[in-house]
Design a protein around this motif. Structure first.
Motif, mmCIF file in Angstrom:
data_model
loop_
_atom_site.group_PDB
_atom_site.id
_atom_site.type_symbol
_atom_site.label_atom_id
_atom_site.label_comp_id
_atom_site.label_asym_id
_atom_site.label_seq_id
_atom_site.Cartn_x
_atom_site.Cartn_y
_atom_site.Cartn_z
ATOM 1 N N LYS A 53 0.810 -1.149 0.348
ATOM 2 C CA LYS A 53 0.088 -0.093 -0.401
ATOM 3 C C LYS A 53 0.795 1.141 0.204
ATOM 4 C CE LYS A 53 -3.012 -2.589 2.917
ATOM 5 N NZ LYS A 53 -4.879 -1.813 2.118
ATOM 6 N N TRP A 54 0.287 2.202 -0.555
ATOM 7 C CA TRP A 54 0.706 3.893 -0.425
ATOM 8 C C TRP A 54 0.059 4.289 -0.095
ATOM 9 C CZ3 TRP A 54 5.600 4.854 -1.233
ATOM 10 C CH2 TRP A 54 6.480 4.832 -1.938
ATOM 11 N N PHE A 55 0.230 4.553 1.259
ATOM 12 C CA PHE A 55 -0.836 6.227 2.458
ATOM 13 C C PHE A 55 0.718 7.450 2.273
ATOM 14 C CE2 PHE A 55 -3.640 3.432 4.940
ATOM 15 C CZ PHE A 55 -3.010 2.402 4.892
ATOM 16 N N ARG A 56 -0.627 9.007 2.279
ATOM 17 C CA ARG A 56 -0.239 9.978 2.421
ATOM 18 C C ARG A 56 0.010 10.849 3.431
ATOM 19 N NH1 ARG A 56 -2.443 12.839 -2.894
ATOM 20 N NH2 ARG A 56 -4.717 12.757 -2.465
ATOM 21 N N GLN A 57 0.558 11.372 4.138
ATOM 22 C CA GLN A 57 0.133 12.488 5.217
ATOM 23 C C GLN A 57 0.306 14.018 4.693
ATOM 24 O OE1 GLN A 57 1.163 11.423 9.335
ATOM 25 N NE2 GLN A 57 -0.352 11.753 9.888
ATOM 26 N N ALA B 107 -3.365 4.472 -2.757
ATOM 27 C CA ALA B 107 -3.417 3.003 -3.257
ATOM 28 C C ALA B 107 -2.920 1.646 -3.114
ATOM 29 C CB ALA B 107 -2.800 3.376 -4.569
ATOM 30 N N HIS B 108 -3.497 0.702 -3.218
ATOM 31 C CA HIS B 108 -3.141 -0.474 -2.875
ATOM 32 C C HIS B 108 -2.839 -1.566 -3.828
ATOM 33 C CE1 HIS B 108 -6.821 -2.842 -1.857
ATOM 34 N NE2 HIS B 108 -6.227 -2.987 -2.294
ATOM 35 N N ILE B 109 -1.689 -2.613 -3.426
ATOM 36 C CA ILE B 109 -1.912 -3.664 -5.191
ATOM 37 C C ILE B 109 -1.865 -5.146 -4.120
ATOM 38 C CG2 ILE B 109 0.444 -3.720 -5.076
ATOM 39 C CD1 ILE B 109 0.023 -3.993 -8.121
ATOM 40 N N LEU B 110 -3.033 -6.177 -4.535
ATOM 41 C CA LEU B 110 -2.931 -7.464 -3.973
ATOM 42 C C LEU B 110 -1.450 -8.023 -4.382
ATOM 43 C CD1 LEU B 110 -5.859 -8.616 -4.466
ATOM 44 C CD2 LEU B 110 -4.931 -7.636 -2.752
ATOM 45 N N GLY B 111 -0.669 -8.939 -3.844
ATOM 46 C CA GLY B 111 -0.056 -10.053 -4.396
ATOM 47 C C GLY B 111 1.025 -9.957 -5.673
ATOM 48 N N SER B 112 -0.435 -10.890 -6.178
ATOM 49 C CA SER B 112 -0.892 -11.380 -6.691
ATOM 50 C C SER B 112 0.175 -10.098 -8.133
ATOM 51 C CB SER B 112 -1.287 -12.158 -7.813
ATOM 52 O OG SER B 112 -2.814 -11.593 -7.544
ATOM 53 N N GLY B 113 -0.268 -8.762 -8.051
ATOM 54 C CA GLY B 113 -0.326 -7.872 -8.479
ATOM 55 C C GLY B 113 -1.296 -7.671 -10.002
ATOM 56 N N GLU B 114 -2.178 -8.009 -9.468
ATOM 57 C CA GLU B 114 -3.717 -7.933 -10.473
ATOM 58 C C GLU B 114 -5.563 -7.371 -9.933
ATOM 59 O OE1 GLU B 114 -2.987 -13.273 -12.967
ATOM 60 O OE2 GLU B 114 -4.956 -12.909 -11.040
ATOM 61 N N GLY B 115 -4.730 -7.080 -8.223
ATOM 62 C CA GLY B 115 -6.107 -6.323 -7.607
ATOM 63 C C GLY B 115 -5.357 -5.202 -7.077
ATOM 64 N N THR B 116 -5.925 -3.592 -7.727
ATOM 65 C CA THR B 116 -5.519 -2.686 -7.085
ATOM 66 C C THR B 116 -6.770 -2.105 -6.569
ATOM 67 O OG1 THR B 116 -5.896 -2.090 -9.518
ATOM 68 C CG2 THR B 116 -3.341 -2.459 -8.691
ATOM 69 N N TYR B 117 -6.312 -1.050 -5.910
ATOM 70 C CA TYR B 117 -7.010 -0.119 -6.013
ATOM 71 C C TYR B 117 -6.428 1.392 -5.217
ATOM 72 C CZ TYR B 117 -9.788 3.189 -1.915
ATOM 73 O OH TYR B 117 -10.416 4.041 -1.778
ATOM 74 N N ASP C 80 -10.367 8.193 -4.540
ATOM 75 C CA ASP C 80 -10.885 8.093 -5.331
ATOM 76 C C ASP C 80 -10.216 9.951 -6.039
ATOM 77 O OD1 ASP C 80 -14.670 8.076 -5.040
ATOM 78 O OD2 ASP C 80 -13.312 6.782 -5.991
ATOM 79 N N SER C 81 -9.388 10.924 -5.022
ATOM 80 C CA SER C 81 -8.626 11.859 -5.601
ATOM 81 C C SER C 81 -7.466 11.321 -5.988
ATOM 82 C CB SER C 81 -8.106 12.318 -3.967
ATOM 83 O OG SER C 81 -7.225 11.439 -3.147
ATOM 84 N N VAL C 82 -7.096 10.415 -6.620
ATOM 85 C CA VAL C 82 -5.928 10.381 -7.416
ATOM 86 C C VAL C 82 -6.324 9.049 -8.717
ATOM 87 C CG1 VAL C 82 -4.257 10.754 -5.478
ATOM 88 C CG2 VAL C 82 -5.318 7.954 -5.988
ATOM 89 N N LYS C 83 -7.659 8.832 -8.757
ATOM 90 C CA LYS C 83 -7.803 7.720 -9.590
ATOM 91 C C LYS C 83 -7.566 7.982 -11.422
ATOM 92 C CE LYS C 83 -11.035 5.478 -8.021
ATOM 93 N NZ LYS C 83 -12.299 4.716 -7.916
ATOM 94 N N GLY C 84 -7.031 8.062 -11.703
ATOM 95 C CA GLY C 84 -7.083 8.026 -13.163
ATOM 96 C C GLY C 84 -5.548 8.920 -13.638
ATOM 97 N N ARG C 85 -5.028 9.245 -12.638
ATOM 98 C CA ARG C 85 -3.727 10.030 -12.236
ATOM 99 C C ARG C 85 -2.787 9.109 -11.673
ATOM 100 N NH1 ARG C 85 -3.351 14.260 -8.954
ATOM 101 N NH2 ARG C 85 -4.604 13.839 -7.570
#
Length: 116
Positions: free
Chosen positions: A35-39, A49-59, A62-67
């Motif tokens: 995961k990446w967090f920010r403060q 954002a986060h990414i699962l171990g397999s790399g196939e699932g991401t989140y 909303d504030s960064v989606k598409g960028r």
């Protein structure tokens, strides 16, 4: 010794790009959700954002989606965050986190400042 070390932060103008990298040592990230967090200044830490171990699932928040794009290279034991079209409100300390069941590790953070 378990470590997560972030790099790639800095000062960038609005509309610019940065690529953050998180290098893990002392453990293998392949079975961890990364995961990446920010403060932002004066605010609470938030999930970007986060990414699962397999790399196939991401989140993405909303504030960064598409960028922003999160990616991982399990062979190199790294996870990256490509940040495009940066805005002043993206200014924050960015942290990498590894999570697996009851195990969780934080990096020390890297500063990203978006300003003209």
């Amino acid at each position: 010794q378990v470590q997560l070390v972030e790099s790639g932060g800095g000062l960038v103008r609005p509309g610019g790009s940065l690529r953050l990298s998180c290098a893990a040592s002392g453990f293998t990230i392949s079975t961890y959700t990364m995961k990446w967090f920010r403060q932002p200044p004066g605010k609470e830490r938030e999930l970007v954002a986060h990414i699962l171990g397999s790399g196939e699932g991401t989140y993405y928040a909303d504030s960064v989606k598409g960028r922003f794009t999160i990616s991982r290279d399990n062979a190199k034991n790294t996870v990256d965050l490509q940040m495009n079209s940066l805005k002043p409100e993206d200014t924050a300390v960015y942290y990498c986190r590894a999570i697996r069941r009851t195990e969780a590790y934080w990096g020390q953070g890297t500063q990203v400042t978006v300003s003209s």
